[in-house]
Enzyme design. Structure first.
Site, PDB file in Angstrom:
ATOM      1  N   ASP A 114       0.758  -1.230   0.020  1.00  0.00           N
ATOM      2  CA  ASP A 114       0.006   0.050   0.105  1.00  0.00           C
ATOM      3  C   ASP A 114       0.850   1.302   0.023  1.00  0.00           C
ATOM      4  O   ASP A 114       2.097   1.332  -0.187  1.00  0.00           O
ATOM      5  CB  ASP A 114      -1.077  -0.146   1.113  1.00  0.00           C
ATOM      6  CG  ASP A 114      -0.314   0.152   2.584  1.00  0.00           C
ATOM      7  OD1 ASP A 114       1.034   0.151   2.578  1.00  0.00           O
ATOM      8  OD2 ASP A 114      -1.026   0.060   3.711  1.00  0.00           O
ATOM      9  N   ASP A 132       7.490 -33.993 -11.757  1.00  0.00           N
ATOM     10  CA  ASP A 132       6.614 -35.101 -12.316  1.00  0.00           C
ATOM     11  C   ASP A 132       5.329 -35.524 -11.341  1.00  0.00           C
ATOM     12  O   ASP A 132       5.772 -35.693 -10.121  1.00  0.00           O
ATOM     13  CB  ASP A 132       7.255 -36.105 -12.809  1.00  0.00           C
ATOM     14  CG  ASP A 132       6.441 -37.616 -13.432  1.00  0.00           C
ATOM     15  OD1 ASP A 132       5.677 -36.990 -14.525  1.00  0.00           O
ATOM     16  OD2 ASP A 132       6.418 -38.362 -12.633  1.00  0.00           O
ATOM     17  N   GLU A 135       1.089 -40.398 -11.429  1.00  0.00           N
ATOM     18  CA  GLU A 135      -0.441 -40.651 -11.437  1.00  0.00           C
ATOM     19  C   GLU A 135      -0.646 -42.009 -10.717  1.00  0.00           C
ATOM     20  O   GLU A 135      -1.850 -42.295 -10.123  1.00  0.00           O
ATOM     21  CB  GLU A 135      -0.878 -40.798 -12.899  1.00  0.00           C
ATOM     22  CG  GLU A 135      -1.070 -39.470 -13.648  1.00  0.00           C
ATOM     23  CD  GLU A 135       0.506 -38.967 -14.456  1.00  0.00           C
ATOM     24  OE1 GLU A 135       0.668 -38.115 -14.946  1.00  0.00           O
ATOM     25  OE2 GLU A 135       1.360 -39.870 -13.920  1.00  0.00           O
ATOM     26  N   PHE A 151       5.836 -42.790 -15.404  1.00  0.00           N
ATOM     27  CA  PHE A 151       6.942 -42.120 -16.175  1.00  0.00           C
ATOM     28  C   PHE A 151       6.679 -40.737 -16.428  1.00  0.00           C
ATOM     29  O   PHE A 151       5.779 -40.035 -15.905  1.00  0.00           O
ATOM     30  CB  PHE A 151       7.108 -42.522 -17.481  1.00  0.00           C
ATOM     31  CG  PHE A 151       5.953 -42.704 -18.499  1.00  0.00           C
ATOM     32  CD1 PHE A 151       5.958 -41.459 -19.215  1.00  0.00           C
ATOM     33  CD2 PHE A 151       5.141 -43.675 -18.720  1.00  0.00           C
ATOM     34  CE1 PHE A 151       4.939 -41.379 -20.093  1.00  0.00           C
ATOM     35  CE2 PHE A 151       3.899 -43.431 -19.556  1.00  0.00           C
ATOM     36  CZ  PHE A 151       4.054 -42.261 -20.289  1.00  0.00           C
ATOM     37  N   GLU A 226     -23.853 -61.722 -10.833  1.00  0.00           N
ATOM     38  CA  GLU A 226     -23.978 -60.512  -9.845  1.00  0.00           C
ATOM     39  C   GLU A 226     -25.318 -59.691 -10.326  1.00  0.00           C
ATOM     40  O   GLU A 226     -25.503 -59.297 -11.251  1.00  0.00           O
ATOM     41  CB  GLU A 226     -22.824 -59.711  -9.729  1.00  0.00           C
ATOM     42  CG  GLU A 226     -22.574 -58.568  -8.637  1.00  0.00           C
ATOM     43  CD  GLU A 226     -21.491 -57.739  -8.643  1.00  0.00           C
ATOM     44  OE1 GLU A 226     -21.301 -57.017  -7.556  1.00  0.00           O
ATOM     45  OE2 GLU A 226     -20.697 -57.915  -9.353  1.00  0.00           O
ATOM     46  N   GLY A 276     -16.470 -58.338  -7.570  1.00  0.00           N
ATOM     47  CA  GLY A 276     -17.491 -59.246  -7.294  1.00  0.00           C
ATOM     48  C   GLY A 276     -16.625 -60.705  -7.738  1.00  0.00           C
ATOM     49  O   GLY A 276     -15.721 -60.695  -8.278  1.00  0.00           O
ATOM     50  N   HIS A 475     -87.538 -10.774 -65.174  1.00  0.00           N
ATOM     51  CA  HIS A 475     -87.519  -9.609 -66.291  1.00  0.00           C
ATOM     52  C   HIS A 475     -86.520  -8.499 -65.821  1.00  0.00           C
ATOM     53  O   HIS A 475     -86.242  -7.812 -66.671  1.00  0.00           O
ATOM     54  CB  HIS A 475     -88.986  -9.056 -65.942  1.00  0.00           C
ATOM     55  CG  HIS A 475     -89.358  -8.064 -64.947  1.00  0.00           C
ATOM     56  ND1 HIS A 475     -89.791  -8.592 -63.672  1.00  0.00           N
ATOM     57  CD2 HIS A 475     -89.114  -6.703 -64.808  1.00  0.00           C
ATOM     58  CE1 HIS A 475     -90.098  -7.660 -62.860  1.00  0.00           C
ATOM     59  NE2 HIS A 475     -89.646  -6.701 -63.617  1.00  0.00           N
ATOM     60  N   ASP A 528     -91.432 -15.575 -62.686  1.00  0.00           N
ATOM     61  CA  ASP A 528     -90.516 -14.437 -62.840  1.00  0.00           C
ATOM     62  C   ASP A 528     -89.354 -14.558 -61.500  1.00  0.00           C
ATOM     63  O   ASP A 528     -89.408 -13.542 -60.545  1.00  0.00           O
ATOM     64  CB  ASP A 528     -91.452 -13.255 -62.610  1.00  0.00           C
ATOM     65  CG  ASP A 528     -90.449 -11.866 -62.859  1.00  0.00           C
ATOM     66  OD1 ASP A 528     -89.609 -12.075 -63.513  1.00  0.00           O
ATOM     67  OD2 ASP A 528     -91.016 -10.745 -62.696  1.00  0.00           O
ATOM     68  N   SER A 629     -88.517  -3.618 -58.704  1.00  0.00           N
ATOM     69  CA  SER A 629     -88.443  -5.096 -59.164  1.00  0.00           C
ATOM     70  C   SER A 629     -87.311  -6.002 -58.835  1.00  0.00           C
ATOM     71  O   SER A 629     -86.136  -5.577 -58.687  1.00  0.00           O
ATOM     72  CB  SER A 629     -88.535  -4.953 -60.777  1.00  0.00           C
ATOM     73  OG  SER A 629     -89.839  -4.478 -61.052  1.00  0.00           O
TER      74      SER A 629
END
Length: 686
Positions: A114, A132, A135, A151, A226, A276, A475, A528, A629
């Site tokens: 700061d 490395d 895993e 590896f 199973e 199993g 008519h 008519d 008419s």
């Protein structure tokens, strides 16, 4: 040399670690200044991680490190916020074990100070290394089902003896695919039977024999696959034929034995997961002659009914109600056919029974169709009919159902589709005062919506009887071509220029109407009546609605009150004759037969002819007149409420202007109920 030795002691013991570099605060080791900052980031390759190990930390201390601070993030997620002063041992034991990225991830260090420091602080220093990632030891999700080999940058899997890696390169499984085609006898079992079957098994056994044979399977005791407590299969056995899949089977209960497949080609599939200790299955297969099953096609039944049929036996297939035989050879609806069992275990001929489809029905003019069941028009589906506007009414039921014969039937079982007929004889406004054609007051809009005006070549009237036909006196239109006739509707102002004429396609006079020779005055207006067909349907509305036709042979009663209307001549000041601009109407009674038979004479002193196809009506100073008419005489008269029926057409009469509009007037009208059958027949044929 001493500094290098100290550094080597600080490095982790992993043989794969390597020093990449240092990271320190600005001005280290003297002091960092106010408003100092550092933004540092590094990323690790796939299968490796990057970490920071701090060897010195001396920053201003504050609440939640809000003043000066070091923030460390892994892939954008904060893993540490540091400030104050920490000893080397605390950094090594508590802080540094947290400062590492995920495999293949990135590590970010952010430093800021700061505006002031009350004391001199030297900052921080650390080094970052690439390591490395193991895993096999550190990643529980490495996916190797048996052996894992680490590896630098990755790992690989391997399997015990008797197993091999599947295509995913992680799963160890057994090779249990066998093609046993051609064998008519043999045994099939799960891997390692009767010992526990292998995990991650994916077995497929193929059996195939001659087309006239079928395979049957016999399962031995000890079936053990199973199964979960809820009955669902963890591992499973499935049997597939050309027409169906049997299973899955699991648990301790084997499939029925012998299991008839009714097929010459069978595939047996067995799969297991990674856990199993179940034993699996064992079966013996053999063959027998094919038979036909009692189901020829779905949605049907057969007679006579047996469990199985041998070659040459025949049955009758009857489709279920609402289903029909789908055969291209027959256009009519068939519900049953004969079929025979073949040596290959199939029925021939074989046609599917498909649900009857009525299709979309014919939708008449002015109708709207709604399919109740979405777009489904098949057996038991429903449709509803509506009329397109309030000026039409539905003639028939509104709801129809598709029946088993492929026909739409109404809810009461009647066949045939409904029609939308025009609402007739129901003006939205009835007159409340009595006007007169001879000097009467004009009609209001919508009071006589069926009244049409013929402007040319002769002036006269006509009546709208549906949305494409009008009726007038013969008519008025005799000898006139349809395209020369100027006909208007929906108006009361006969001189209005805002309404276009109705286009005419056909004029049909009554075949029994005859005119007088050119040298003589016409004395017989029998029959008519004429029909006028429009080129297209008119749009109905409050000012343009049809009048109702009367019942056949309805008859006309003496003193029956009716309304006659038109744009004919009227009287001004009891003596002057003019053509009225506005539509006029008058309520007049029907005269007796004796009165009507007392016909007037022509100027040449020839008596006019009265027939059963006419009636006469009039009143004191009230009658139709020249130019009326072809116009309507309706009953009941307008102010009495509807529906109103066209019982007469203005035809001929005495001199309506004689006596300056005073005295008893008499006009003659064509009796419309005598011509209803002719009107309907002519409309249907044209």
């Amino acid at each position: 040399m001493l500094r290098l030795s100290l550094l080597l002691l600080l490095l982790p013991c992993s043989s794969y670690s390597m020093l990449l570099g240092w990271v320190e605060s600005p001005g280290y080791p003297m002091r960092y200044l106010p408003h100092a900052s550092l933004n540092w980031s590094r990323c690790a390759p796939k299968g490796q991680t990057i970490s920071i190990r701090l060897i010195h930390l001396d920053l201003e201390n504050s609440q939640d490190c809000e003043n000066d601070a070091v923030k460390i993030l892994s892939n954008g997620n904060r893993i540490a916020v540091l400030c104050g002063k920490k000893e080397y041992e605390e950094l090594q034991d508590i802080v540094n074990p947290l400062l590492f990225s995920s495999p293949g991830g990135c590590l970010t260090l952010l430093f800021h100070s700061d505006y002031s420091n009350t004391k001199r602080h030297t900052g921080f220093k650390g080094f970052y290394t690439l390591q490395d990632f193991n895993e096999c030891e550190d990643d529980p999700n490495n996916e190797c089902t048996q052996f894992c080999h680490n590896f630098i940058g990755g790992y690989r899997c391997s399997c015990r003896h008797g197993y091999h890696l599947a295509q995913d390169k992680h799963t160890c499984t057994v090779n249990c695919a066998k093609d046993l085609s051609g064998l008519k006898r043999g045994d099939i079992s799960s891997p390692s039977w009767p010992e526990s079957y292998a995990e991650h098994a994916n077995c497929k056994y193929t059996l195939s024999v001659e087309e006239n044979l079928q395979l049957e399977l016999h399962f031995s005791e000890g079936f053990d696959v199973e199964q979960r407590p809820d009955g669902h299969c963890v591992d499973e056995l499935r049997i597939e034929t050309h027409s169906e899949t049997l299973g899955p089977f699991c648990g301790n209960k084997p499939p029925p034995s012998p299991l008839l497949t009714y097929s010459s080609h069978v595939q047996i599939h067995f799969t297991s997961d990674g856990f199993g200790t179940n034993k699996g299955f064992n079966l013996n297969f053999k063959t027998r002659d094919k038979v036909c099953r009692s189901v020829v096609t779905s949605n049907s039944k057969v007679t006579p009914l047996k469990q199985e049929y041998h070659r040459g036996e025949s049955v009758t297939v009857t489709c279920d109600l609402g289903y029909e035989v789908n055969s291209e050879e027959n256009e009519a609806i068939l519900t049953q056919y004969e079929t025979t069992c073949q040596s290959t275990g199939v029925w021939a001929p074989s046609y599917p029974c498909e649900i009857v489809d009525c299709g979309l029905p014919y939708i008449g003019a002015n109708s709207i169709l709604q399919v109740v069941d979405g777009q489904n028009t098949k057996y038991n589906s429903q449709i509803k009919f509506y009329c397109s506007s309030e000026y039409y009414t539905l003639d028939g039921n509104d709801t129809y159902t598709c029946n088993a014969n492929g026909e739409w039937t109404s809810v009461d079982g009647n066949a045939g589709m409904p029609k939308c007929n025009e609402v007739c004889g129901m003006p939205e406004t009835d007159p409340t005062t009595t006007g007169r054609i001879l000097g009467g007051s004009k009609a209001k809009p919508g009071e006589i919506p069926w009244q049409l005006l013929i402007k040319s070549p002769k002036r006269g009237g006509a009546s709208l009887i549906n949305d494409q036909w009008a009726v007038t006196a013969a008519h008025v239109v005799e000898g006139i071509r349809a395209d020369f006739l100027e006909l208007y509707g929906g108006l009361i102002d006969g001189q209005s220029a805002n309404i276009s004429p109705i286009r005419i396609t056909k004029i049909i006079t009554h075949p029994s109407y005859s005119t007088a020779p050119p040298s003589k005055t016409q004395t017989n207006f029998d029959n008519d009546i004429a029909l006028i067909k429009f080129t297209s349907k008119v749009k109905l509305g409050p000012n343009l609605l049809p009048v109702c036709l009367p019942e056949v042979n309805r008859g006309v009663s003496e003193n029956e009150q009716g309304t006659v209307s038109g744009w004919g001549a009227t009287i001004v000041n009891d003596r002057e004759r003019i053509k009225t601009k506005f539509l006029q109407y008058v309520h007049i009674p029907v005269y007796s037969l004796a009165e009507c038979m007392n016909t007037p004479y022509t100027p040449s002193n020839e008596a006019m002819t009265f027939t059963n196809n006419m009636f006469c009506a009039g009143g004191e100073g009230m009658d139709s007149c020249h130019g009326d008419s072809g116009g309507p005489f309706v009953s009941p008269f307008l102010s009495s409420g509807g529906p109103h029926y066209l019982i007469g057409i203005v035809s001929w009469g005495s001199n309506c202007l004689e006596g300056a509009g005073k005295g008893k007037k008499k006009g003659y009208y064509t009796k419309v109920d005598n011509y209803v059958n002719w009107i309907k027949k002519t409309i249907n044929e044209n």
